[in-house]
Design a protein around this motif. Structure first.
Motif, PDB file in Angstrom:
ATOM      1  N   LYS A  82     -12.017   7.974  36.359  1.00  0.00           N
ATOM      2  CA  LYS A  82     -11.489   8.540  37.632  1.00  0.00           C
ATOM      3  C   LYS A  82     -10.273   7.771  37.932  1.00  0.00           C
ATOM      4  O   LYS A  82      -9.853   7.014  38.296  1.00  0.00           O
ATOM      5  CB  LYS A  82     -12.182   9.206  38.047  1.00  0.00           C
ATOM      6  CG  LYS A  82     -11.277   9.776  39.339  1.00  0.00           C
ATOM      7  CD  LYS A  82     -12.139  10.647  39.897  1.00  0.00           C
ATOM      8  CE  LYS A  82     -11.324  10.962  41.877  1.00  0.00           C
ATOM      9  NZ  LYS A  82     -12.013  12.477  42.665  1.00  0.00           N
TER      10      LYS A  82
ATOM     11  N   LEU B 172      -9.161  11.178  31.740  1.00  0.00           N
ATOM     12  CA  LEU B 172     -10.225  11.709  31.705  1.00  0.00           C
ATOM     13  C   LEU B 172      -9.987  13.702  31.137  1.00  0.00           C
ATOM     14  O   LEU B 172     -11.046  14.029  31.242  1.00  0.00           O
ATOM     15  CB  LEU B 172      -9.390  12.997  32.867  1.00  0.00           C
ATOM     16  CG  LEU B 172      -9.061  11.277  34.481  1.00  0.00           C
ATOM     17  CD1 LEU B 172      -8.263  12.399  35.182  1.00  0.00           C
ATOM     18  CD2 LEU B 172     -10.096  11.237  34.927  1.00  0.00           C
ATOM     19  N   ALA B 173      -9.802  12.845  29.697  1.00  0.00           N
ATOM     20  CA  ALA B 173     -10.010  14.253  28.967  1.00  0.00           C
ATOM     21  C   ALA B 173     -11.470  14.484  28.515  1.00  0.00           C
ATOM     22  O   ALA B 173     -12.165  13.564  28.646  1.00  0.00           O
ATOM     23  CB  ALA B 173      -9.483  13.336  27.362  1.00  0.00           C
ATOM     24  N   GLU B 174     -11.803  15.004  28.652  1.00  0.00           N
ATOM     25  CA  GLU B 174     -13.020  15.570  28.477  1.00  0.00           C
ATOM     26  C   GLU B 174     -13.879  15.579  26.852  1.00  0.00           C
ATOM     27  O   GLU B 174     -15.470  15.058  27.021  1.00  0.00           O
ATOM     28  CB  GLU B 174     -13.719  17.350  28.138  1.00  0.00           C
ATOM     29  CG  GLU B 174     -13.056  17.573  29.914  1.00  0.00           C
ATOM     30  CD  GLU B 174     -14.060  19.271  30.477  1.00  0.00           C
ATOM     31  OE1 GLU B 174     -14.175  19.743  29.389  1.00  0.00           O
ATOM     32  OE2 GLU B 174     -13.124  20.074  31.576  1.00  0.00           O
ATOM     33  N   ASP B 175     -12.676  15.532  26.355  1.00  0.00           N
ATOM     34  CA  ASP B 175     -13.439  15.014  24.734  1.00  0.00           C
ATOM     35  C   ASP B 175     -12.326  14.077  23.978  1.00  0.00           C
ATOM     36  O   ASP B 175     -10.869  14.298  23.373  1.00  0.00           O
ATOM     37  CB  ASP B 175     -12.947  16.548  23.929  1.00  0.00           C
ATOM     38  CG  ASP B 175     -14.012  16.051  22.223  1.00  0.00           C
ATOM     39  OD1 ASP B 175     -13.906  14.614  22.073  1.00  0.00           O
ATOM     40  OD2 ASP B 175     -13.876  16.940  21.455  1.00  0.00           O
TER      41      ASP B 175
ATOM     42  N   ASP C 284     -14.594   3.546  27.710  1.00  0.00           N
ATOM     43  CA  ASP C 284     -15.751   3.944  27.392  1.00  0.00           C
ATOM     44  C   ASP C 284     -17.409   3.187  27.182  1.00  0.00           C
ATOM     45  O   ASP C 284     -18.393   3.379  27.780  1.00  0.00           O
ATOM     46  CB  ASP C 284     -16.694   5.196  26.673  1.00  0.00           C
ATOM     47  CG  ASP C 284     -15.757   6.385  26.659  1.00  0.00           C
ATOM     48  OD1 ASP C 284     -15.188   7.106  28.518  1.00  0.00           O
ATOM     49  OD2 ASP C 284     -14.893   7.084  26.284  1.00  0.00           O
TER      50      ASP C 284
ATOM     51  N   ARG D 291      -9.263   4.842  25.645  1.00  0.00           N
ATOM     52  CA  ARG D 291     -10.227   5.410  26.421  1.00  0.00           C
ATOM     53  C   ARG D 291     -11.711   4.893  25.221  1.00  0.00           C
ATOM     54  O   ARG D 291     -12.263   5.268  25.345  1.00  0.00           O
ATOM     55  CB  ARG D 291     -10.263   7.005  25.934  1.00  0.00           C
ATOM     56  CG  ARG D 291     -11.023   7.688  26.211  1.00  0.00           C
ATOM     57  CD  ARG D 291     -11.684   7.797  27.237  1.00  0.00           C
ATOM     58  NE  ARG D 291     -13.036   8.409  27.878  1.00  0.00           N
ATOM     59  CZ  ARG D 291     -12.712   9.566  28.110  1.00  0.00           C
ATOM     60  NH1 ARG D 291     -11.975  10.180  27.716  1.00  0.00           N
ATOM     61  NH2 ARG D 291     -13.988  10.513  28.449  1.00  0.00           N
TER      62      ARG D 291
END
Length: 265
Positions: A176, A149-152, A169, A165
């Motif tokens: 989520k 859930l990290a934005e960056d 991606d 992650r």
């Protein structure tokens, strides 16, 4: 896309029979943040099994790929994931099959094998080892969920979490839903149930897969267990490797010598 409803949850899958028919059937269960195409087709397993006249059944586990995305952790309890696989076998009229799970998929496959061993002819557990038998270490917070859930993503400090992650991606997965997957709290596998499990079992992992541990350390708990380490591979690079395929094919063909392990303690 083929799909069906498993207890009301839409599950996407492939069911591929090679030209001229199949001599056997295998069910493939991918790992966390992956899907049936990335985990099995792109890595060459579909084509390899086709050459061996094997019917391939591969699903997207719930929360992954083209299957339904759910956001409550209890939706991803191991028993529910295993039920999806069993329901798919029933949907397709498959009474018995070989089964190959990788990483998170090994836990789904092993849950099914313990509960319904008569439905499996061979069990292959990839990307795991002796650490599956150990008590999970106490970890502060929810680091994998936080990574999803990290934005960056560049702020994720742990290389393993950053790798997962990045992988998620690249596949366009629902972050989520993946965070919910990591928050489920499954009970450890019962060691006595594993000792009594009658299905021939292969455990295979890369030599550099630090999160898995020694494959033989896990294989020796099974009464018909074999362990295989793939040199020069980590968790991600072992699955497409030719030596992994060779080990799996030797195993299902009955060409592996019976491993002689000391009694498991």
């Amino acid at each position: 896309m083929a799909s069906f409803l498993s207890d009301g949850v839409q599950i996407a899958y492939d069911d591929i029979t090679p030209p001229g028919g199949a001599d056997r059937t295998i069910v493939l269960i991918h790992g966390f943040a992956s899907n049936r195409v990335e985990g099995w087709k792109r890595t060459g397993w579909y084509a390899a099994f086709e050459r061996r006249r094997t019917r391939v059944i591969a699903l997207d586990q719930r929360g992954h790929g083209e299957s339904a995305k759910l956001y409550e952790p209890q939706a991803y309890e191991r028993e529910r994931l295993a039920a999806d696989v069993l329901n798919l076998m029933d949907e397709l009229g498959v009474e018995r099959a070989d089964m190959f799970g990788y990483s998170m998929g090994t836990r789904t496959a092993l849950e099914l094998a313990v509960a319904q061993p008569s439905r499996l002819t061979h069990l292959i557990l990839g990307g795991v080892g002796g650490k599956l038998l150990e008590k999970a270490p106490d970890v502060a917070g929810e680091p994998m969920a936080d990574a999803m859930l990290a934005e960056d993503p560049s702020t994720i400090s742990q290389p393993m979490l950053r790798s997962f992650r990045q992988f998620a991606d690249e596949q366009g997965e629902d972050l989520k839903a993946l965070a919910a997957v990591t928050r489920v709290r499954n009970m450890p596998f019962n060691h006595d149930a594993l000792r009594d499990m009658p299905v021939p079992t292969l455990v295979v992992a890369g030599a550099g897969d630090e999160g898995a541990g020694d494959p033989e350390a896990l294989a020796r708990i099974f009464p018909h267990g074999h362990g295989k380490t793939i040199p020069g591979c980590d968790h991600f690079s072992a699955i497409p490797h030719a030596l992994t395929k060779a080990a799996v094919f030797d195993f299902v063909d009955g060409l592996m010598d019976e491993d002689e392990f000391p009694p498991f303690e």
